[in-house]
Design a protein around this motif. Structure first.
Motif, PDB file in Angstrom:
ATOM      1  N   ALA A  11       0.831  -1.205   0.000  1.00 49.40           N
ATOM      2  CA  ALA A  11       0.000   0.000   0.000  1.00 49.40           C
ATOM      3  C   ALA A  11       0.869   1.260   0.000  1.00 49.40           C
ATOM      4  CB  ALA A  11      -0.933  -0.006   1.205  1.00 49.40           C
ATOM      5  N   LEU A  12       1.906   1.275   0.842  1.00 45.19           N
ATOM      6  CA  LEU A  12       2.829   2.418   0.871  1.00 45.19           C
ATOM      7  C   LEU A  12       3.506   2.618  -0.482  1.00 45.19           C
ATOM      8  CD1 LEU A  12       4.771   2.329   4.257  1.00 45.19           C
ATOM      9  CD2 LEU A  12       3.173   4.070   3.471  1.00 45.19           C
ATOM     10  N   THR A  30       5.724  13.914   0.730  1.00 41.39           N
ATOM     11  CA  THR A  30       5.268  13.151   1.890  1.00 41.39           C
ATOM     12  C   THR A  30       4.204  12.128   1.502  1.00 41.39           C
ATOM     13  OG1 THR A  30       3.463  14.694   2.364  1.00 41.39           O
ATOM     14  CG2 THR A  30       5.581  15.177   3.398  1.00 41.39           C
ATOM     15  N   ILE A  31       3.898  11.266   2.461  1.00 42.98           N
ATOM     16  CA  ILE A  31       2.695  10.428   2.407  1.00 42.98           C
ATOM     17  C   ILE A  31       1.905  10.755   3.665  1.00 42.98           C
ATOM     18  CG2 ILE A  31       1.769   8.090   2.571  1.00 42.98           C
ATOM     19  CD1 ILE A  31       3.961   7.159   0.775  1.00 42.98           C
ATOM     20  N   HIS A  32       0.623  11.022   3.457  1.00 44.02           N
ATOM     21  CA  HIS A  32      -0.269  11.375   4.558  1.00 44.02           C
ATOM     22  C   HIS A  32      -0.979  10.108   5.023  1.00 44.02           C
ATOM     23  CE1 HIS A  32      -2.673  14.111   6.927  1.00 44.02           C
ATOM     24  NE2 HIS A  32      -3.783  13.569   6.456  1.00 44.02           N
ATOM     25  N   LEU A  33      -0.903   9.809   6.310  1.00 44.34           N
ATOM     26  CA  LEU A  33      -1.571   8.653   6.903  1.00 44.34           C
ATOM     27  C   LEU A  33      -2.673   9.159   7.812  1.00 44.34           C
ATOM     28  CD1 LEU A  33       1.629   6.640   7.962  1.00 44.34           C
ATOM     29  CD2 LEU A  33       0.332   6.424   5.842  1.00 44.34           C
ATOM     30  N   LEU A  40      -7.461   2.944   7.901  1.00 43.85           N
ATOM     31  CA  LEU A  40      -6.272   3.759   7.666  1.00 43.85           C
ATOM     32  C   LEU A  40      -6.295   4.163   6.204  1.00 43.85           C
ATOM     33  CD1 LEU A  40      -3.360   4.884   7.906  1.00 43.85           C
ATOM     34  CD2 LEU A  40      -2.542   2.531   7.626  1.00 43.85           C
ATOM     35  N   THR A  41      -6.233   5.467   5.937  1.00 41.07           N
ATOM     36  CA  THR A  41      -6.166   5.960   4.567  1.00 41.07           C
ATOM     37  C   THR A  41      -4.774   6.520   4.339  1.00 41.07           C
ATOM     38  OG1 THR A  41      -8.518   6.485   4.568  1.00 41.07           O
ATOM     39  CG2 THR A  41      -7.180   7.535   2.876  1.00 41.07           C
ATOM     40  N   MET A  42      -4.160   6.106   3.223  1.00 34.48           N
ATOM     41  CA  MET A  42      -2.851   6.613   2.808  1.00 34.48           C
ATOM     42  C   MET A  42      -3.056   7.460   1.567  1.00 34.48           C
ATOM     43  SD  MET A  42      -0.543   3.194   2.988  1.00 34.48           S
ATOM     44  CE  MET A  42      -0.409   2.195   4.440  1.00 34.48           C
ATOM     45  N   VAL A  43      -2.438   8.652   1.541  1.00 34.05           N
ATOM     46  CA  VAL A  43      -2.606   9.575   0.417  1.00 34.05           C
ATOM     47  C   VAL A  43      -1.259  10.205   0.077  1.00 34.05           C
ATOM     48  CG1 VAL A  43      -3.879  11.578  -0.441  1.00 34.05           C
ATOM     49  CG2 VAL A  43      -4.853  10.222   1.400  1.00 34.05           C
ATOM     50  N   ALA A  44      -1.008  10.384  -1.216  1.00 39.08           N
ATOM     51  CA  ALA A  44       0.168  11.126  -1.670  1.00 39.08           C
ATOM     52  C   ALA A  44      -0.210  11.904  -2.918  1.00 39.08           C
ATOM     53  CB  ALA A  44       1.329  10.183  -1.970  1.00 39.08           C
ATOM     54  N   THR A  45       0.389  13.087  -3.074  1.00 37.29           N
ATOM     55  CA  THR A  45       0.159  13.899  -4.271  1.00 37.29           C
ATOM     56  C   THR A  45       1.405  14.721  -4.568  1.00 37.29           C
ATOM     57  OG1 THR A  45      -1.254  15.540  -5.343  1.00 37.29           O
ATOM     58  CG2 THR A  45      -0.889  15.816  -2.983  1.00 37.29           C
ATOM     59  N   ASP A  46       1.625  14.957  -5.855  1.00 40.91           N
ATOM     60  CA  ASP A  46       2.696  15.872  -6.251  1.00 40.91           C
ATOM     61  C   ASP A  46       2.115  17.133  -6.883  1.00 40.91           C
ATOM     62  OD1 ASP A  46       1.876  15.035  -8.754  1.00 40.91           O
ATOM     63  OD2 ASP A  46       3.787  14.182  -9.345  1.00 40.91           O
ATOM     64  N   GLY A  47       0.807  17.306  -6.774  1.00 39.13           N
ATOM     65  CA  GLY A  47       0.135  18.473  -7.335  1.00 39.13           C
ATOM     66  C   GLY A  47      -0.433  18.220  -8.725  1.00 39.13           C
ATOM     67  N   HIS A  48       0.014  17.142  -9.387  1.00 38.85           N
ATOM     68  CA  HIS A  48      -0.488  16.791 -10.719  1.00 38.85           C
ATOM     69  C   HIS A  48      -1.285  15.497 -10.685  1.00 38.85           C
ATOM     70  CE1 HIS A  48       1.941  19.900 -12.541  1.00 38.85           C
ATOM     71  NE2 HIS A  48       2.951  19.474 -11.813  1.00 38.85           N
TER      72      HIS A  48
END
Length: 192
Positions: A11-12, A30-33, A40-48
């Motif tokens: 998942a990570l 970062t990765i937001h947990l 548990l929700t994992m989220v990541a973004t680079d703006g695009h």
């Protein structure tokens, strides 16, 4: 909270593909947990693009969030856990067998990912929208790495007058993982 280590690491790795690498906006590297009651929700973004998934987490009773630096996540992903190992995750760090680590947390606020996830009106409804092919390829590769080959991905791309801008990819995981059902990537469109 304990999770099967193989599923937690997969998942990570899945969400990490969408995290910023060396962005000047440090909170994107970062990765937001987000720990909420029983999930548990994992989220990541680079703006695009943005990747997220939700895992079952029956042990979660206290709600809290962590925004972990991507370097810390990459170091964690180098660990090869033994078969059937569990990972213990706390606000302070993690433990896999005899290996322990502390989270390297990011100061500042992670973007409002729930607003982006559920955005209903396209900012580009009056013109053409383009998608960067490199981002699509990376998203499909990430979906393929987490999903079984026989389930595949569902790709939704709405035209320029549609409700959603860009592309939403959902990997259906079927019976491969017991703690995760679907994983998502949203790639934001760009005005052409």
């Amino acid at each position: 909270m304990q999770f099967p280590a193989d599923q937690f690491m997969a998942a990570l790795k899945f969400v990490a593909h969408a995290a910023g690498k060396k962005d000047i906006r440090y909170y994107l590297n970062t990765i937001h947990l987000e720990f909420r009651r029983h999930e548990l929700t994992m989220v990541a973004t680079d703006g695009h693009r943005m990747a997220w998934l939700t895992m079952n987490a029956p042990d979660v009773v206290d709600e809290f969030s962590l925004t972990v630096n991507i370097e810390c996540i990459n170091d964690l992903l180098k660990i090869k856990p033994p078969k059937n190992a569990q990972i213990e995750v706390t606000q302070d760090g993690f433990e896999i067998g005899f290996m322990k680590g502390e989270w390297s947390l990011c100061e500042g606020n992670f973007p409002d990912w729930k607003r982006v996830k559920s955005q209903e009106k396209s900012p580009y409804a009056d013109g053409q929208t383009g998608i960067a092919s490199k981002l699509v390829a990376e998203a499909m590769k990430a979906c393929a790495s987490i999903g079984p080959k026989y389930y595949g991905c569902e790709v939704k791309m709405v035209n320029q007058t549609g409700a959603d801008h860009g592309m939403h990819i959902t990997a259906h995981l079927g019976d491969k993982w017991t703690w995760i059902e679907t994983a998502h990537v949203k790639i934001m469109g760009m005005r052409l």
